[in-house]
Design a protein around this motif. Sequence first.
Motif, mmCIF file in Angstrom:
data_model
loop_
_atom_site.group_PDB
_atom_site.id
_atom_site.type_symbol
_atom_site.label_atom_id
_atom_site.label_comp_id
_atom_site.label_asym_id
_atom_site.label_seq_id
_atom_site.Cartn_x
_atom_site.Cartn_y
_atom_site.Cartn_z
ATOM 1 N N LYS A 66 0.795 -1.227 0.000
ATOM 2 C CA LYS A 66 0.000 0.000 0.000
ATOM 3 C C LYS A 66 0.832 1.284 0.000
ATOM 4 O O LYS A 66 0.359 2.326 -0.470
ATOM 5 C CB LYS A 66 -0.915 0.017 1.230
ATOM 6 C CG LYS A 66 -1.913 -1.137 1.286
ATOM 7 C CD LYS A 66 -2.967 -1.014 0.208
ATOM 8 C CE LYS A 66 -4.036 -2.098 0.354
ATOM 9 N NZ LYS A 66 -5.079 -1.977 -0.700
ATOM 10 N N LEU A 67 2.066 1.235 0.541
ATOM 11 C CA LEU A 67 2.844 2.463 0.668
ATOM 12 C C LEU A 67 3.748 2.673 -0.542
ATOM 13 O O LEU A 67 4.255 1.714 -1.137
ATOM 14 C CB LEU A 67 3.698 2.431 1.936
ATOM 15 C CG LEU A 67 2.969 2.238 3.271
ATOM 16 C CD1 LEU A 67 3.930 2.472 4.427
ATOM 17 C CD2 LEU A 67 1.758 3.149 3.388
ATOM 18 N N VAL A 68 3.952 3.952 -0.866
ATOM 19 C CA VAL A 68 4.869 4.328 -1.944
ATOM 20 C C VAL A 68 6.233 4.600 -1.319
ATOM 21 O O VAL A 68 6.339 5.451 -0.425
ATOM 22 C CB VAL A 68 4.372 5.589 -2.682
ATOM 23 C CG1 VAL A 68 5.378 6.011 -3.751
ATOM 24 C CG2 VAL A 68 2.997 5.335 -3.288
ATOM 25 N N PRO A 69 7.282 3.904 -1.732
ATOM 26 C CA PRO A 69 8.610 4.130 -1.142
ATOM 27 C C PRO A 69 9.034 5.589 -1.245
ATOM 28 O O PRO A 69 8.853 6.231 -2.288
ATOM 29 C CB PRO A 69 9.521 3.221 -1.971
ATOM 30 C CG PRO A 69 8.619 2.142 -2.480
ATOM 31 C CD PRO A 69 7.303 2.826 -2.737
ATOM 32 N N GLY A 70 9.570 6.119 -0.148
ATOM 33 C CA GLY A 70 10.065 7.493 -0.129
ATOM 34 C C GLY A 70 9.033 8.513 0.295
ATOM 35 O O GLY A 70 9.386 9.630 0.669
ATOM 36 N N GLN A 71 7.751 8.196 0.240
ATOM 37 C CA GLN A 71 6.702 9.135 0.648
ATOM 38 C C GLN A 71 6.470 9.027 2.151
ATOM 39 O O GLN A 71 6.410 7.933 2.697
ATOM 40 C CB GLN A 71 5.401 8.839 -0.106
ATOM 41 C CG GLN A 71 4.260 9.793 0.254
ATOM 42 C CD GLN A 71 3.016 9.543 -0.591
ATOM 43 O OE1 GLN A 71 3.126 9.127 -1.743
ATOM 44 N NE2 GLN A 71 1.849 9.773 -0.013
ATOM 45 N N VAL A 72 6.329 10.180 2.819
ATOM 46 C CA VAL A 72 6.141 10.206 4.268
ATOM 47 C C VAL A 72 4.666 10.007 4.602
ATOM 48 O O VAL A 72 3.793 10.686 4.043
ATOM 49 C CB VAL A 72 6.642 11.535 4.871
ATOM 50 C CG1 VAL A 72 6.386 11.567 6.376
ATOM 51 C CG2 VAL A 72 8.120 11.736 4.572
ATOM 52 N N TYR A 73 4.406 9.079 5.532
ATOM 53 C CA TYR A 73 3.048 8.799 5.985
ATOM 54 C C TYR A 73 2.977 9.052 7.488
ATOM 55 O O TYR A 73 3.798 8.527 8.250
ATOM 56 C CB TYR A 73 2.664 7.344 5.709
ATOM 57 C CG TYR A 73 2.549 6.998 4.243
ATOM 58 C CD1 TYR A 73 1.312 7.008 3.604
ATOM 59 C CD2 TYR A 73 3.682 6.657 3.509
ATOM 60 C CE1 TYR A 73 1.206 6.685 2.253
ATOM 61 C CE2 TYR A 73 3.589 6.338 2.165
ATOM 62 C CZ TYR A 73 2.350 6.354 1.536
ATOM 63 O OH TYR A 73 2.251 6.037 0.202
ATOM 64 N N VAL A 74 1.990 9.828 7.920
ATOM 65 C CA VAL A 74 1.807 10.080 9.350
ATOM 66 C C VAL A 74 1.003 8.924 9.939
ATOM 67 O O VAL A 74 0.359 8.157 9.207
ATOM 68 C CB VAL A 74 1.084 11.427 9.587
ATOM 69 C CG1 VAL A 74 1.930 12.571 9.081
ATOM 70 C CG2 VAL A 74 -0.295 11.427 8.941
ATOM 71 N N PRO A 75 1.004 8.770 11.279
ATOM 72 C CA PRO A 75 0.304 7.640 11.897
ATOM 73 C C PRO A 75 -1.162 7.514 11.503
ATOM 74 O O PRO A 75 -1.665 6.393 11.348
ATOM 75 C CB PRO A 75 0.460 7.925 13.395
ATOM 76 C CG PRO A 75 1.760 8.654 13.489
ATOM 77 C CD PRO A 75 1.811 9.515 12.274
#
Length: 373
Positions: A313-322
Amino acid sequence: VRDEHWQPTSLFEAVVTLEPGMGAALTPRTRLRLHAGASEVGARLVSAAAEPGSGAAALMRVTTDAPLAIRGGDRFVLRLPAPLRTIGGGVVIDPYARRRPLPHPSVQELDKLSAESGARLAYTLEAESGRGVPAHDIPVRAGCAPAEAHNLIGQSGARGGTNNLFTPVAVERVMGSVRRIIAEYEITAPLSMGVPARTLREGLRVDEELADISIREMERAGEIESDGPLVRKSGWVPSPSERDVEASNHLVHDICAGTQEPPSVGELVSRYGSSVPALLRFLERQGRIVQVETDRYYDRSTLEAMIGRLRTKLVPGQVYVPAQLRDVLGFSRKYLIPFLEFCDRNGITERRGEGRILRQTGGILLDTSRAHS
């Protein structure tokens, strides 16, 4: 002997011979004059025998009023101060002796101690069996040339550490204690992979060097083995009882049933008793569960699925908050933050400011040896 290895002493042990009639007249309070080389000092004697025999050699502890530079094998003369009279003499056996109950060697042993540096070394090693004898002190204590010390040590059979020498008997005694402690630990903690090295050493209560020598010799003989911070009998395998197996199955069931929100260790203890922490560690070593935080374990397949969802689900390098990560994973912050910290430790994610990024490379899927640090 180099100066730094030859320290003055005011207490030593010696083989002393007194003139006939003098043995019964002397007490530990009798003040004498001792002559050794060019030195003359006040001295007092304490004998190994209740009443030293006059004219016969006896082992004695000599205390002087001022320090003397003496070594094993040195001879000295004893005199009464007033009227001035020679009453005997002796041979230094251990110039660096400590206060202790004196042994009672035979006449033949006393003769050897007076004449042989090897006998004096063996005597000193036995006297210091628990403390060890510094190797650099051997020329002084045994009374030999520095060049002879190596051969003398080899002939004695002494076991050497970094600095000190110990008798084979002292090493064997500690080895016996190691066997006992490990055997007792196997009984009290049958699910453990070994005794924590610190627990073992604290139980031995001996000099660190002596413990090192004893454990090393047992490892070389294949009797015990070390595995990181643990020490165990070679070939030891944890042996859970039928009751342990049954309890383990209950634990795995409850953890699996909790899926992404498994029960805490405290909750499991309240259900199944105080053996739960040991059983959980046993199950983790088997690879069935993984410790994610101090008080919580996850089913291995469930945890792998959670990590897989992150990577999908996550894109490498992109910041995700909790808050975003909570939406992705679908469970509350109580479980989310410890899970993310686990991922950080294992190189799956990396913290950036208030959020996290998925690492493009590196990281492990699961390694139970690194699951919790």
